[in-house]
Design an enzyme around this catalytic site. Structure first.
Site, PDB file in Angstrom:
ATOM      1  N   MET A 145       1.424   2.402  -6.990  1.00  0.00           N
ATOM      2  CA  MET A 145       0.142   1.807  -7.339  1.00  0.00           C
ATOM      3  C   MET A 145      -0.703   1.526  -6.105  1.00  0.00           C
ATOM      4  SD  MET A 145      -0.427   1.506 -10.591  1.00  0.00           S
ATOM      5  CE  MET A 145      -1.528   0.118 -10.807  1.00  0.00           C
ATOM      6  N   LYS A 190      11.002   0.394 -12.646  1.00  0.00           N
ATOM      7  CA  LYS A 190      10.406  -0.927 -12.837  1.00  0.00           C
ATOM      8  C   LYS A 190      11.508  -1.973 -12.869  1.00  0.00           C
ATOM      9  CE  LYS A 190       7.158  -3.548 -15.672  1.00  0.00           C
ATOM     10  NZ  LYS A 190       6.407  -3.991 -14.488  1.00  0.00           N
ATOM     11  N   PHE A 199       0.801  -1.225   0.000  1.00  0.00           N
ATOM     12  CA  PHE A 199       0.000   0.000   0.000  1.00  0.00           C
ATOM     13  C   PHE A 199       0.834   1.275   0.000  1.00  0.00           C
ATOM     14  CE2 PHE A 199       0.964  -0.515   4.449  1.00  0.00           C
ATOM     15  CZ  PHE A 199       0.930   0.759   5.008  1.00  0.00           C
ATOM     16  N   HIS A 232       8.845   1.539 -19.957  1.00  0.00           N
ATOM     17  CA  HIS A 232       8.372   1.797 -18.601  1.00  0.00           C
ATOM     18  C   HIS A 232       9.312   2.753 -17.862  1.00  0.00           C
ATOM     19  CE1 HIS A 232       5.705  -1.651 -19.271  1.00  0.00           C
ATOM     20  NE2 HIS A 232       5.038  -1.228 -18.225  1.00  0.00           N
ATOM     21  N   PRO A 282      -1.916  -8.468 -15.810  1.00  0.00           N
ATOM     22  CA  PRO A 282      -0.659  -7.905 -16.317  1.00  0.00           C
ATOM     23  C   PRO A 282      -0.724  -6.392 -16.472  1.00  0.00           C
ATOM     24  CG  PRO A 282      -1.263  -9.859 -17.562  1.00  0.00           C
ATOM     25  CD  PRO A 282      -2.438  -9.519 -16.697  1.00  0.00           C
ATOM     26  N   GLY A 296       3.498   1.797  -2.010  1.00  0.00           N
ATOM     27  CA  GLY A 296       4.053   2.058  -3.340  1.00  0.00           C
ATOM     28  C   GLY A 296       3.158   2.955  -4.162  1.00  0.00           C
TER      29      GLY A 296
END
Length: 258
Positions: free
Chosen positions: A13, A153, A9, A149, A120, A11
């Protein structure tokens, strides 16, 4: 009301996911999880006071219906097993799991009579790109993928690119042509998934982007999607959480709940 736990939670995203869940009256953020937290006080993370914070997987006790995972490739696998064992539906946005791990989760979901979903890419544009690529592969079996990206990543190629390659292979009626080349620098032709070359770009300023290049006799086709902001993924996540009943066991791809 669907009750949700968010793993990873803190991060980028995970933070967006918590915000989305908190603002949707049909969803409730009941718990969050991240290992090695120094404190488990919800107020320290700007979360609702009734949201439980956990820093040890074994300590998690919750009535959540859905486990949303934006952790790490190594953590997501163990988290998914925990969720399935505790009657939660894992919705996994973390890429990087091995084929063997996915097979194990499929078997566990069947044993526990629980559902699960690996996504994905939560971007609707990315889901459509994969569908279009599968259709195009019937007529253009020669294809390559360029995925771009953000610099942070870790996994390469991305889960989206690998899944796109799988769908291209599934859509082909004949194998792509093998063109003999000599790499003057190792890796110049990228990764090779059953004849589909995948090129991974990692640069600052990017979020998530993908191009699929198809080549034919005297013509070419390019399909591209761009995600400029992580908030764009929240629509797909919202759909996934609210439509878990459409799943048949443990599945891969947002299209399974659309």
């Amino acid at each position: 009301m669907t009750k949700v736990l968010v793993s990873g939670f803190r991060g980028s995203m995970g933070t967006q996911a918590c915000k989305m869940i908190e603002t949707d009256p049909e969803l409730e953020l009941v718990a969050v999880y991240s290992p090695n937290l120094k404190t488990t006080d919800a107020a320290d993370y700007g979360l609702p006071t009734d949201c439980k914070v956990f820093n040890q997987l074994a300590d998690i006790q919750t009535d959540a219906d859905v486990w949303v995972d934006f952790s790490t490739p190594t953590g997501a696998f163990e988290n998914a097993k925990f969720a399935l064992d505790h009657n939660m539906v894992p919705v996994i946005g973390t890429s990087g799991m091995t084929e063997a791990q996915v097979v194990e989760l499929e078997k566990l979901a069947e044993q526990t009579n629980t559902k699960g979903l690996i996504v994905p890419n939560f971007g609707l544009s990315a889901v459509l790109l994969m569908q279009f690529a599968k259709q195009a592969a019937k007529y253009f079996p020669d294809a390559e993928i360029i995925e771009m990206h953000h610099a942070d990543k870790k996994d390469a190629p991305s889960g989206t690119a690998i899944n796109t390659a799988k769908m291209i292979v599934a859509g082909r009626e004949s194998k792509g042509t093998e063109y003999p080349t000599v790499e003057t620098l190792p890796g110049a032709r990228g990764a090779d998934y059953e004849g589909v070359h995948i090129h991974a770009v990692r640069l600052p300023g990017y979020v998530a982007h993908e191009e699929v290049l198809f080549g034919g006799q005297g013509e070419a086709l390019t399909i591209r999607q761009d995600s400029f902001d992580r908030a764009s993924f929240m629509h797909g996540l919202n759909i996934a959480i609210k439509n878990i009943q459409k799943l048949n066991g443990f599945e891969i791809g947002l299209e399974n709940v659309l």
